[in-house]
Design an enzyme around this catalytic site. Structure first.
Site, short mmCIF file in Angstrom:
data_model
loop_
_atom_site.label_atom_id
_atom_site.label_comp_id
_atom_site.label_asym_id
_atom_site.label_seq_id
_atom_site.Cartn_x
_atom_site.Cartn_y
_atom_site.Cartn_z
N ASP A 1 -18.68 2.36 15.65
CA ASP A 1 -19.02 3.76 15.84
C ASP A 1 -17.78 4.61 15.60
OD1 ASP A 1 -21.56 2.98 16.64
OD2 ASP A 1 -21.00 2.89 18.75
N TRP B 1 0.83 -1.21 0.00
CA TRP B 1 0.00 0.00 0.00
C TRP B 1 0.86 1.26 0.00
CZ3 TRP B 1 -1.50 -4.59 2.03
CH2 TRP B 1 -2.80 -5.02 1.79
N CYS C 1 -6.65 -4.96 -1.50
CA CYS C 1 -7.78 -5.79 -1.07
C CYS C 1 -8.57 -6.39 -2.24
CB CYS C 1 -8.69 -5.01 -0.14
SG CYS C 1 -9.73 -3.75 -0.91
N HIS D 1 -13.64 -1.69 1.33
CA HIS D 1 -12.83 -2.88 1.53
C HIS D 1 -13.54 -4.06 0.88
CE1 HIS D 1 -10.09 -5.79 3.03
NE2 HIS D 1 -10.96 -6.35 3.86
N GLU E 1 -30.38 1.10 10.48
CA GLU E 1 -29.78 1.93 11.53
C GLU E 1 -30.87 2.53 12.42
OE1 GLU E 1 -26.66 2.13 12.05
OE2 GLU E 1 -25.62 1.65 10.19
N ASN F 1 -20.09 -2.31 11.68
CA ASN F 1 -20.91 -1.76 12.77
C ASN F 1 -20.19 -0.80 13.70
OD1 ASN F 1 -23.67 -3.06 12.71
ND2 ASN F 1 -22.41 -4.89 12.61
N ASP G 1 -11.73 -13.63 4.05
CA ASP G 1 -10.96 -12.44 3.64
C ASP G 1 -9.48 -12.79 3.66
OD1 ASP G 1 -9.94 -9.94 3.16
OD2 ASP G 1 -11.09 -8.92 4.71
N TYR H 1 -6.83 4.59 -0.22
CA TYR H 1 -8.22 4.15 -0.05
C TYR H 1 -8.45 3.49 1.31
CZ TYR H 1 -7.43 -0.88 -0.74
OH TYR H 1 -7.03 -2.19 -0.60
#
Length: 634
Positions: A405, A246, A281, A340, A452, A403, A363, A523
């Site tokens: 925050d 990267w 990715c 991603h 949400e 998910n 992944d 990114y």
């Protein structure tokens, strides 16, 4: 002497020839959906009957003659381990692989063989063994009797069974795909040639399992195969397929943006036995998709926009501000990727309670270790949606990716952090994959999370916390001043205006001491360099010269505005990622509005409709694509 030999040949059964019926136009490969493989061998799928013809020296006599077909895999075949499987023609003697005589014609016997639906996947060899008064007479090893057995999503007893023909066609048989990238409000597409049926690809994919010395006995379990492959597709700790990079410096390899397909990557690894440089990715996900489809595991590439990479193992992405509301980049460790890419593969999960089979996240991008290796999954999508992060594998990490925050913390002089704003809707904004059967996108966000703010979402988050995920519990009162930045479309090399909108909801005068930071970012959300930092006005003129010399690949600008309301000491903030368009050439070798003609010649492998993809890639200008639909006549 010759008379005795002829009498022996007439009396006792002997083998003259075997026909594996391996050609692409024969029934085995047609019925097993393997006609597209560019390989001159028998390729079949487990849990489904295939046929073999054996020519003997005389007609077969079931009441007198005894023979078996023996299938072996691995270096030390053993019946107890499922690596040596004899198959008999008579119903009174059967093993885990069913056998029967389908037809006899003169000296030719057609045998039907049904491999067990959970048998080992890989390359087998077949022997023919005959019982004679002088012992067992067996064929010598010959490559013409090699065969490959794959997973079978068409067989109801196979763990990868997918009872949807449209999905099966897309996720097993389709060779060209679309991978989504860019930013949430400016989604771009990248065409990818998975090429799972190309010459050499099946051997290359099986070599990956050989390279990591995966036990042969585990290679029939899709959970174990996908978990092992997740580690082997990257080279971080096991000399796997792809080297991640990267940095923007690819002088000793191929830039990730230059790849348009998986074939060159996998064949290079297979032939050189060395990791291939370089990947990010979407390259990991695309090559992993090829591996899965090649072996018969239904799979698709998925893109999560605003994907959290949380270094602390919790459900928070922490942004640290100083006492004046300015972002403290030296202490902000977590990052939010613009997007991603990962994979979903379809399988039953017999290791989990009922209801958690189906699509599983895997992944290969090396982000965090799992059981000591850089890998992730398989994690049940159903488990992620319902907050069941206790189930293997790596569900908490994937749950956080969609998910988390975003928590803005003010750092006081004594080093303590105080949460001043929590954005609970920024991460996991939309999850996309290609729609089966056409070239449109499919929004699968609702498969990962409830709406949400819904009661179901609150229940899920509480459940995830119960199972060990840490979440920001504070709930700072929102500021009565709202800060917005509109969506922008900016062409690389152009000046543009950035508008800030402050909305006062209090009915009283409010004074905001704000700062704007403009950075060139990868990114992955990691900052390359900051080109703008100042106290903003409502309308900012951004000159191209300020950002052009700092650009890195994928050309993302990230603007963060933070400030403090003087009257209430509340924090206001807004973030906006701008992905620059590449309609204008900035290369010194290709003047503006000029043309460059380049010719390539190739030979199509089969008839049908396909697409040609061309990419212009250099350090100054990446991700310039062109493609055209092509129909190849028989």
């Amino acid at each position: 002497m010759n008379l005795n030999l002829n009498l022996w040949k007439e009396k006792f059964l002997d083998i003259f020839d075997t026909n594996m019926m391996h050609r692409a136009d024969e029934s085995n490969r047609r019925l097993h959906h393997t006609t597209l493989f560019n390989l001159d061998s028998l390729i079949v799928r487990r849990g489904q009957e295939f046929q073999v013809k054996i020519t003997f020296n005389r007609p077969y006599k079931p009441a007198e003659d005894k023979f078996a077909l023996e299938f072996v895999i691995g270096s030390s075949p053993q019946y107890s381990k499922g690596t040596y499987i004899p198959v008999f023609p008579t119903p009174d003697r059967q093993t885990s692989w069913a056998g029967r005589v389908l037809e006899t014609s003169n000296n030719v016997v057609t045998m039907g063989i049904t491999p067990a639906a959970n048998c080992i996947v890989g390359k087998y060899h077949m022997y023919v063994a005959i019982v004679t008064p002088y012992g067992i007479r067996r064929t010598r090893r010959d490559d013409s009797r090699d065969l490959y057995i794959l997973f079978n999503p068409w067989a109801a007893d196979d763990e990868v069974f997918l009872d949807d023909e449209t999905e099966r066609e897309e996720c097993v048989m389709t060779e060209l795909g679309i991978i989504y990238h860019g930013s949430y409000d400016d989604i771009a597409e990248r065409t990818w040639n998975y090429g799972q049926f190309n010459h050499g690809m099946l051997d290359a994919c099986l070599y990956i399992l050989d390279r990591c010395q995966m036990p042969i006995t585990n290679r029939g379990d899709p959970v174990k195969v996908t978990r092992q492959a997740s580690a082997m597709l990257n080279s971080r700790d096991d000399e796997g397929v792809l080297v991640g990079n990267w940095s923007g410096n690819y002088v000793d390899g191929v830039a990730p943006t230059s790849w348009t397909g998986s074939t060159d990557i996998l064949l290079s690894y297979y032939r050189s036995r060395q990791p291939v440089a370089y990947a990010q990715c979407w390259v990991y996900a695309a090559v992993f998709n090829t591996f899965l489809r090649c072996l018969g595991i239904p799979s698709r590439v998925v893109t999560n926009f605003f994907s959290a990479h949380d270094n602390d193992g919790n459900l928070k992405t922490d942004i640290i501000l100083d006492e004046n509301g300015r972002i403290d980049r030296s202490r902000t460790r977590d990052s939010i990727w613009n997007y991603h890419c990962w994979n979903e593969c379809y399988m039953a999960r017999q290791d989990l309670p009922p209801g958690f089979g189906g699509w599983q996240v895997v992944d290969a991008t090396p982000q965090e270790t799992s059981d000591g290796l850089y890998r992730c999954g398989p994690a049940s999508v159903q488990a992620i949606k319902h907050g069941q992060t206790c189930y293997p594998y790596d569900a908490p990490f994937v749950f956080a990716e969609v998910n988390s925050d975003v928590v803005f913390n003010v750092r006081s002089k004594d080093g303590t952090l105080e949460p001043v704003k929590v954005n609970r809707t920024h991460v996991g904004r939309v999850v996309l994959t290609k729609n089966p059967g056409d070239l449109t996108r499919r929004d699968i966000t609702d498969q990962y999370k409830f709406p949400e703010g819904s009661p179901e979402e609150r229940t899920v988050l509480e459940k995830a916390v119960k199972y060990g995920c840490k979440r920001e519990q504070s709930n700072p009162s929102p500021a009565d001043v709202e800060l917005n930045m509109p969506t922008l479309e900016v062409t690389m090399g152009e000046d543009f205006e950035l508008t800030l909108e402050f909305v006062n909801h209090s009915g009283e005068t409010r004074t905001v001491d704000a700062y704007i930071s403009g950075s060139v970012v990868y990114y992955t959300g990691v900052t390359s360099s900051e080109f703008l930092f100042r106290t903003p006005t409502e309308l900012l003129d951004i000159e191209a010269r300020t950002y052009m010399r700092h650009l890195v690949e994928q050309s993302n600008l990230n603007f963060i505005v933070t400030g403090k309301v003087e009257e209430t000491e509340q924090i206001v903030s807004a973030m906006k990622v701008v992905t620059l368009l590449t309609d204008t050439s900035v290369s010194s070798l290709i003047p503006g509005h000029a043309s460059l003609v380049w010719s390539e010649y190739f030979t199509p492998q089969r008839a049908g409709t396909s697409r040609m993809v061309a990419v212009l890639d250099c350090a100054a200008l990446r991700q310039v694509y062109g493609e055209a639909s092509v129909t190849i006549e028989p």
